[in-house]
Design an enzyme around this catalytic site. Structure first.
Site, PDB file in Angstrom:
ATOM      1  N   GLN A 259       0.825  -1.222   0.000  1.00  0.00           N
ATOM      2  CA  GLN A 259       0.000   0.000   0.000  1.00  0.00           C
ATOM      3  C   GLN A 259       0.853   1.265   0.000  1.00  0.00           C
ATOM      4  O   GLN A 259       0.500   2.257  -0.634  1.00  0.00           O
ATOM      5  CB  GLN A 259      -0.969   0.007   1.184  1.00  0.00           C
ATOM      6  CG  GLN A 259      -2.031  -1.071   1.079  1.00  0.00           C
ATOM      7  CD  GLN A 259      -2.685  -1.125  -0.292  1.00  0.00           C
ATOM      8  OE1 GLN A 259      -3.391  -0.207  -0.683  1.00  0.00           O
ATOM      9  NE2 GLN A 259      -2.425  -2.185  -1.062  1.00  0.00           N
ATOM     10  N   HIS A 262       1.584   3.110  -3.280  1.00  0.00           N
ATOM     11  CA  HIS A 262       0.567   3.815  -4.085  1.00  0.00           C
ATOM     12  C   HIS A 262       0.930   5.276  -4.296  1.00  0.00           C
ATOM     13  O   HIS A 262       0.966   5.761  -5.411  1.00  0.00           O
ATOM     14  CB  HIS A 262      -0.817   3.698  -3.447  1.00  0.00           C
ATOM     15  CG  HIS A 262      -1.565   2.490  -3.903  1.00  0.00           C
ATOM     16  ND1 HIS A 262      -1.932   2.289  -5.204  1.00  0.00           N
ATOM     17  CD2 HIS A 262      -2.002   1.397  -3.227  1.00  0.00           C
ATOM     18  CE1 HIS A 262      -2.574   1.138  -5.322  1.00  0.00           C
ATOM     19  NE2 HIS A 262      -2.626   0.563  -4.140  1.00  0.00           N
ATOM     20  N   GLU A 327      -8.869   1.339   5.578  1.00  0.00           N
ATOM     21  CA  GLU A 327      -9.413   0.837   4.315  1.00  0.00           C
ATOM     22  C   GLU A 327      -9.190  -0.679   4.218  1.00  0.00           C
ATOM     23  O   GLU A 327     -10.116  -1.432   3.952  1.00  0.00           O
ATOM     24  CB  GLU A 327      -8.694   1.563   3.168  1.00  0.00           C
ATOM     25  CG  GLU A 327      -9.183   1.166   1.797  1.00  0.00           C
ATOM     26  CD  GLU A 327      -8.288   1.727   0.681  1.00  0.00           C
ATOM     27  OE1 GLU A 327      -7.141   2.147   0.971  1.00  0.00           O
ATOM     28  OE2 GLU A 327      -8.739   1.742  -0.475  1.00  0.00           O
ATOM     29  N   HIS A 328      -7.942  -1.108   4.406  1.00  0.00           N
ATOM     30  CA  HIS A 328      -7.609  -2.536   4.394  1.00  0.00           C
ATOM     31  C   HIS A 328      -7.123  -2.938   5.778  1.00  0.00           C
ATOM     32  O   HIS A 328      -6.263  -2.269   6.344  1.00  0.00           O
ATOM     33  CB  HIS A 328      -6.468  -2.834   3.414  1.00  0.00           C
ATOM     34  CG  HIS A 328      -6.730  -2.380   2.018  1.00  0.00           C
ATOM     35  ND1 HIS A 328      -6.198  -1.226   1.504  1.00  0.00           N
ATOM     36  CD2 HIS A 328      -7.476  -2.938   1.028  1.00  0.00           C
ATOM     37  CE1 HIS A 328      -6.604  -1.079   0.248  1.00  0.00           C
ATOM     38  NE2 HIS A 328      -7.376  -2.094  -0.070  1.00  0.00           N
ATOM     39  N   ASP A 361      -7.083  -6.732  -4.098  1.00  0.00           N
ATOM     40  CA  ASP A 361      -7.013  -5.687  -5.120  1.00  0.00           C
ATOM     41  C   ASP A 361      -7.321  -6.237  -6.509  1.00  0.00           C
ATOM     42  O   ASP A 361      -7.923  -5.557  -7.335  1.00  0.00           O
ATOM     43  CB  ASP A 361      -5.594  -5.097  -5.186  1.00  0.00           C
ATOM     44  CG  ASP A 361      -5.340  -4.105  -4.070  1.00  0.00           C
ATOM     45  OD1 ASP A 361      -6.318  -3.670  -3.447  1.00  0.00           O
ATOM     46  OD2 ASP A 361      -4.161  -3.773  -3.832  1.00  0.00           O
ATOM     47  N   HIS A 420     -53.456  17.887   5.077  1.00  0.00           N
ATOM     48  CA  HIS A 420     -53.161  16.456   5.209  1.00  0.00           C
ATOM     49  C   HIS A 420     -54.379  15.736   5.810  1.00  0.00           C
ATOM     50  O   HIS A 420     -54.830  14.711   5.297  1.00  0.00           O
ATOM     51  CB  HIS A 420     -51.950  16.219   6.129  1.00  0.00           C
ATOM     52  CG  HIS A 420     -50.607  16.462   5.475  1.00  0.00           C
ATOM     53  ND1 HIS A 420     -50.211  17.688   5.019  1.00  0.00           N
ATOM     54  CD2 HIS A 420     -49.581  15.607   5.208  1.00  0.00           C
ATOM     55  CE1 HIS A 420     -48.984  17.596   4.509  1.00  0.00           C
ATOM     56  NE2 HIS A 420     -48.581  16.341   4.605  1.00  0.00           N
TER      57      HIS A 420
END
Lengths: 433, 433
Positions: A259, A262, A327-328, A361, A420
């Site tokens: 990761q 990235h 996230e992971h 992934d 109503h």
């Protein structure tokens, strides 16, 4: 890689630090994004073509902005057949997983003539944004398109920036075709989001825009939210490995770096109950960084947002994982399912030492578009849900309404909404006169 | 009420007109909303107290901002017992309908040691905004809280503006207690949204904010989106009645007015295949407007956004309904279920002449928080889904990963993500040496 003790103050500093990466903190770009949005809204194609020339250096026009069948054929010729085979295997897994997320219309009726239900309908047209830039990610194309296809969306329109030659990357194009895109437009950045949100002469307006992108794309998506729907606003990638002394330090180090590579804002965190593991992972990380082709990015990312945290107890480690809401999340402990049961917040949970994050992934099937930056506390992975919407169904017979009409009238009158109340009253006025 | 022929140009004008009411077109208020958000983020309680004094004229402080058990008791004493009974009946229906929306964790495993799944978790803490202002809407309290309760949210925190006396409306308070709010704070407007999004000394930060509000509330919710989650951005109320010659003009007219009375931006539209019905409904509307207590608001709303459209065919009428994507859609035709099957876009669909819209507002059970302003094309009614989130689960055995490891490595290398490839490789390097 730095090793720290996990305590209340490291945890808080870490959380504050990670949140700095949020797209919410890039307000300074908002003005330029709004200029682009307004221009495209007003001038349509003309603005799209001008921005594409300016930002991508490509000449696009009404005649070539839509990728042709011929360009698709060229792309297939240019891509390695063995990669196409892998894409197909991966798509089969993605389709099979997402098919299990499908939701169906339902109703519940009673003999008194009441029927209540929920009608589930696929969105009619969605836009999938696929970034160009630093690297080409065909896996992202698969992950964004397949859930829409499984949901039954009629038109899946892709937008991706062209190269200076006016061509879309061939692997991206093959992935789009394989996954089920119905049209691909050569446009990127905030101008692509504007075109999909408002429509232009060449590009149709969509109901929802999904897909990752840079800060301009993220801010543009945020700005058009409400006018169309969007997926979660994607932040930089993150991994948190929760490990005890049973973990293999070489595997853990490799996964952290998967990761960190990235980008420089990516975050790789190990939380462990074992000081020994912490030291070994740190050393192994340093060794890997020297070998890997993206070592420079990795080192910056680790310096910025990489942490090895040693926790006193497994419970503390789990609590930190839930607070960070990564996230992971990889769980590499003696009894990982036991730990999983205590995990409340994470985008995707990888269990055991052979469930390496890149498996998710590329291949396993669950979506790799996941909530980042702590948003796993309230957002979910991209899924079939994102491409479905619901309508409530209400049907009452005269008898059923009659049995409760006075209650409804009284409730409406308590809110001083007399029209109503009137709409229920008129249906029973004869009987009451 | 004006009668027009439904054709392409009336339809387009109508759509353009309705979209003008979108909260996206109120950019001029954004700056002042941002000032409030920033102040509360920075100064916490102090800013909340100052704004509450300024906008609501009430003195709140750390000692009285949270509604006490004693105040709740006072509220119960002040509210009519028969109304409390109706609230309880209504809640039973709302709970029963929403329970059917519950989603559960699932997994799918194979003998080769792969397990894929989806873990469903309730949000931990949510904020429910309840407006004060022109009228008091206990039904809104029920509709916003119950789905969170059914989902299993731990803490359901309500925020609502106090009166000048520093008290919350008793009916609102009773509704909150009956529905299951765990705390009620006396704060409204953009300052309430800011407090819920960022947390203050007195008010806890939540994961998601739901509930209707004025333009300041809507813009504040939009601004904090991403930092926390929000529900759809609510616009003015809408009804579309799709009717043929079998409809009762008196019922149709009454139902149109039930939404027109909400506010001057509300929209009431009849699309019908019967000119005779159009004329009768128009006359009946005029008669009702004279009688009803909110006649002035109704007349303005009808002048602004009220339409009776006569369509050539039922198919044209259905196409218009799908384009307009109304919050509420009543189908009053010979065979309403047949029409329902062709409806793609609507928040809630009311079937047959006894399914009057207020039945859904107050009593039937489906949620009355619905997508407005054409967003039914991509948004859904508020539901249990809004208070759940999902995490993917991925577990592969050594054998399962070994069978596909070369494919994953090749895919990662095609994306030039060599650290991704490395994390898979290291797990099989011994065997390959």
């Amino acid at each position: 890689m730095r090793i720290e003790k996990l305590d209340e103050s490291t945890r808080q500093n870490l959380l504050d630090d990670l949140l700095k990466r949020s797209p919410n903190n890039y307000g300074q770009y908002e003005a330029s994004v709004h200029v682009i949005l307004d221009e495209v809204k007003e001038k349509g194609d003309e603005a799209v073509f001008t921005y594409t020339k300016k930002f991508d250096g490509a000449d696009v026009n009404a005649g070539n902005i839509l990728v042709t069948e011929e360009e698709v054929k060229e792309a297939y010729d240019a891509v390695d057949d063995s990669l196409i085979e892998i894409i197909r295997k991966s798509l089969k897994n993605i389709e099979s997983y997402h098919a299990k997320q499908m939701q169906y219309s339902w109703f519940d009726s009673k003999p008194d003539g009441t029927l209540l239900g929920q009608k589930v309908t696929a969105l009619a047209r969605v836009g999938v944004y696929v970034p160009g830039g630093k690297a080409v990610y065909p896996s992202s194309v698969l992950m964004n398109i397949m859930p829409a296809k499984v949901a039954g969306v009629d038109e899946i329109v892709m937008a991706t920036p062209p190269g200076k030659d006016g061509k879309v990357n061939p692997t991206t194009l093959v992935a789009a075709k394989e996954a089920g895109a119905t049209a691909v437009y050569k446009v990127g950045g905030a101008q692509a989001i504007a075109a999909l949100a408002y429509g232009t002469e060449s590009i149709p307006k969509v109901d929802k825009i999904v897909g990752p992108g840079n800060i301009y794309v993220a801010l543009a998506k945020k700005a058009v939210y409400g006018h169309v729907s969007i997926d979660s606003i994607a932040g930089p990638s993150e991994i948190l490995v929760l490990a005890d002394e049973t973990a293999n330090p070489r595997y853990v180090a490799a996964d952290l770096l998967s990761q960190a590579e990235h980008d420089e804002l990516a975050s790789a965190i190990l939380v462990t109950t074992s000081e020994e593991l912490a030291r070994k992972v740190s050393a192994q990380v340093d060794a890997f960084v020297k070998e890997l082709s993206r070592g420079e990015i990795i080192q910056k990312s680790l310096d910025n947002y990489g942490h090895i945290l040693v926790a006193d107890t497994l419970e503390d480690a789990i609590a930190a994982a839930n607070e960070i809401a990564s996230e992971h999340l990889e769980i590499v402990t003696k009894d990982p399912y036991q730990v999983m049961m205590k995990i409340r917040n994470a985008g995707a949970i990888f269990i055991g030492e052979y469930s390496s994050e890149p498996l998710g992934d590329y291949f396993a099937g669950p979506n790799h578009v996941l909530p980042t930056n702590g948003t796993a506390k309230f957002f979910s992975p991209l899924s079939v849900d994102d491409f479905l919407k619901k309508s409530s169904i209400i049907a009452y017979s005269k008898e059923a309404l009659e049995a409760v009409h006075l209650d409804i009238e009284k409730f409406a009158e308590a809110e001083q909404l007399t029209a109503h109340a009137n709409s229920i009253k008129v249906r029973f006025e004869k009987e009451e006169q």
